[in-house]
Design a protein around this motif. Structure first.
Motif, short mmCIF file in Angstrom:
data_model
loop_
_atom_site.label_atom_id
_atom_site.label_comp_id
_atom_site.label_asym_id
_atom_site.label_seq_id
_atom_site.Cartn_x
_atom_site.Cartn_y
_atom_site.Cartn_z
N ASP A 16 0.83 -1.19 0.00
CA ASP A 16 0.00 0.00 0.00
C ASP A 16 0.88 1.26 0.00
OD1 ASP A 16 -2.06 1.76 0.28
OD2 ASP A 16 -2.82 0.97 2.17
N SER A 17 1.12 1.82 -1.18
CA SER A 17 1.91 3.07 -1.31
C SER A 17 3.25 2.99 -0.59
CB SER A 17 1.15 4.27 -0.76
OG SER A 17 -0.06 4.43 -1.43
N VAL A 18 4.03 1.97 -0.90
CA VAL A 18 5.32 1.80 -0.23
C VAL A 18 6.41 2.58 -0.97
CG1 VAL A 18 7.12 0.15 0.43
CG2 VAL A 18 4.71 -0.47 0.69
N THR A 19 7.12 3.42 -0.22
CA THR A 19 8.27 4.14 -0.76
C THR A 19 9.50 3.74 0.04
OG1 THR A 19 6.97 6.01 -1.55
CG2 THR A 19 9.31 6.42 -1.14
N LEU A 20 10.53 3.24 -0.66
CA LEU A 20 11.74 2.72 0.00
C LEU A 20 12.92 2.88 -0.93
CD1 LEU A 20 11.11 -0.86 1.46
CD2 LEU A 20 12.50 0.89 2.51
N ARG A 21 14.05 3.27 -0.37
CA ARG A 21 15.27 3.36 -1.18
C ARG A 21 16.34 2.50 -0.54
NH1 ARG A 21 12.83 8.22 -1.04
NH2 ARG A 21 12.29 9.07 -3.08
N GLY A 64 13.47 -1.84 7.89
CA GLY A 64 12.11 -1.35 7.63
C GLY A 64 11.13 -2.39 8.10
N MET A 65 9.97 -1.95 8.58
CA MET A 65 8.96 -2.93 8.96
C MET A 65 7.70 -2.76 8.12
SD MET A 65 7.29 -4.02 12.56
CE MET A 65 5.79 -4.98 12.54
N LEU A 66 7.29 -3.88 7.50
CA LEU A 66 6.03 -3.91 6.75
C LEU A 66 4.95 -4.48 7.65
CD1 LEU A 66 6.49 -5.42 3.16
CD2 LEU A 66 5.75 -3.11 3.73
N TYR A 67 3.80 -3.83 7.65
CA TYR A 67 2.67 -4.33 8.44
C TYR A 67 1.42 -4.04 7.64
CZ TYR A 67 -0.42 -5.13 12.40
OH TYR A 67 -1.39 -5.61 13.22
N TYR A 88 11.04 2.80 9.38
CA TYR A 88 12.23 2.58 8.57
C TYR A 88 13.34 3.48 9.08
CZ TYR A 88 15.33 2.75 4.51
OH TYR A 88 16.43 2.68 3.69
N GLY A 89 14.53 2.91 9.27
CA GLY A 89 15.63 3.75 9.71
C GLY A 89 16.85 2.91 10.06
N PRO A 90 17.93 3.57 10.51
CA PRO A 90 19.13 2.83 10.93
C PRO A 90 18.77 1.84 12.04
CG PRO A 90 19.56 5.20 10.84
CD PRO A 90 18.09 5.02 10.63
N THR A 91 19.45 0.69 12.05
CA THR A 91 19.09 -0.40 12.97
C THR A 91 19.03 0.07 14.42
OG1 THR A 91 20.17 -1.87 11.43
CG2 THR A 91 19.71 -2.78 13.61
#
Ligand SMILES: Nc1ncnc2c1ncn2[C@@H]1O[C@H](COP(=O)(O)OP(=O)(O)OP(=O)(O)O)[C@@H](O)[C@H]1O
Ligand SMILES: [Mg+2]
Length: 265
Positions: A28-33, A220-223, A230-233
């Protein structure tokens, strides 16, 4: 080659990607780089859309809306020939392992070479296969049938096959599933070793929080199809997002000390 802009671009980009199956919106509208040279892990519960995301990344599934760029090329627009060239720069390990049971270990590892590097002479092809098997800790396994391998060995063969073309990017769906903690840890170490050795950008899909924290630079977490964090560990594990907190709590093993019989043993 992709254009190299003054600022090094991410190797893979998802921009506002939506994918549906029938009535269900799986992404659903996922934006990720995915930045070059870093390991990004995508975690989330079963059915969250993680494997679908990986297939959309490489153009095996088309998004219903949004854009996917591999090395700067729009995969939804690119002709098949361009996609084939981009895939050569990407190694993939599917969730089910997807080794060919009718082929030997060596033939499995050689498969991408036979598809993309037909120019390589037999001896050079065999040398590369032997080298990769050695890297993953299975030297001399060329003639072994797949049926004779343990779960951990299968993952290693999958990894050897994924890196045989020395790709820039490796997508790894569930590196630790079905493995005991000790074997999982060995696979995590191999991922770190391949990143150091080849500078590979890894995208890892996982349920395994312990392994994720060890290998990932970014998480990143998808739910339910949405990217909820989403971010640095280091930031991710301290997230205040209740969905993330609940997922981390449920998936972290209880401390060993809880079961330690202690001094009175
Ligand atoms: N080809 C398909 N046709 C219809 N539905 C699909 C298809 N592929 C995936 N789905 C559905 O999309 C949803 C997400 O599936 P996906 O395989 O991405 O989950 P996942 O996050 O990888 O889960 P797991 O952790 O169990 O591997 C599920 O509801 C699944 O049934
Ligand atoms: Mg999956």
């Amino acid at each position: 080659m992709a254009d190299v802009s003054p600022v090094v671009p991410p190797v893979i980009e998802l921009l506002d990607v939506t994918r549906r199956f029938g009535e269900i919106t799986v992404l659903d509208s996922v934006t990720l780089r995915f930045p070059s040279g870093l390991t990004t892990a995508i975690i989330g519960p079963s059915g969250a859309g993680k494997s679908v995301l990986l297939k959309v990344l490489v153009g095996l599934l088309k998004p219903d809306a949004g854009t996917v760029r591999l090395f700067g090329h729009d995969v939804t627009e690119a002709p098949e020939r361009e996609l084939f060239a981009a895939r050569r720069r990407i190694g993939m390990l599917f969730q089910d392992g997807a080794l060919f049971d009718s082929l030997t270990v060596g033939e499995n590892v050689a498969f991408p070479l036979d598809q993309h590097r037909r120019d390589l002479a037999g001896a050079e092809r065999d040398r590369r296969v032997a080298e990769k098997l050695e890297w993953v800790g299975l030297p001399g396994f060329e003639d072994r049938p797949i049926a004779s391998l343990s779960g951990g060995q299968r993952k290693r063969v999958g990894l050897a096959r994924a890196i045989v073309l020395e790709p820039e990017v490796v997508l790894f769906d569930e590196p630790n599933s079905g493995l005991d903690p000790f074997t999982s840890d060995q696979i995590d170490d191999l991922v770190l070793d391949m990143k150091r050795r080849l500078g590979i950008t890894f995208v890892i899909i996982s349920h395994d929080i312990v392994g994720t924290v060890k290998v990932a630079d970014l998480v990143g977490m998808l739910y339910e199809g949405r990217l909820v964090e989403y971010g640095p560990t280091a930031d991710f594990v301290r997230s205040g997002n209740p969905i993330v907190k609940s997922f981390l709590r449920r998936n972290l093993a209880p401390p060993v000390s809880a079961f330690d019989p202690g001094e009175g043993r």
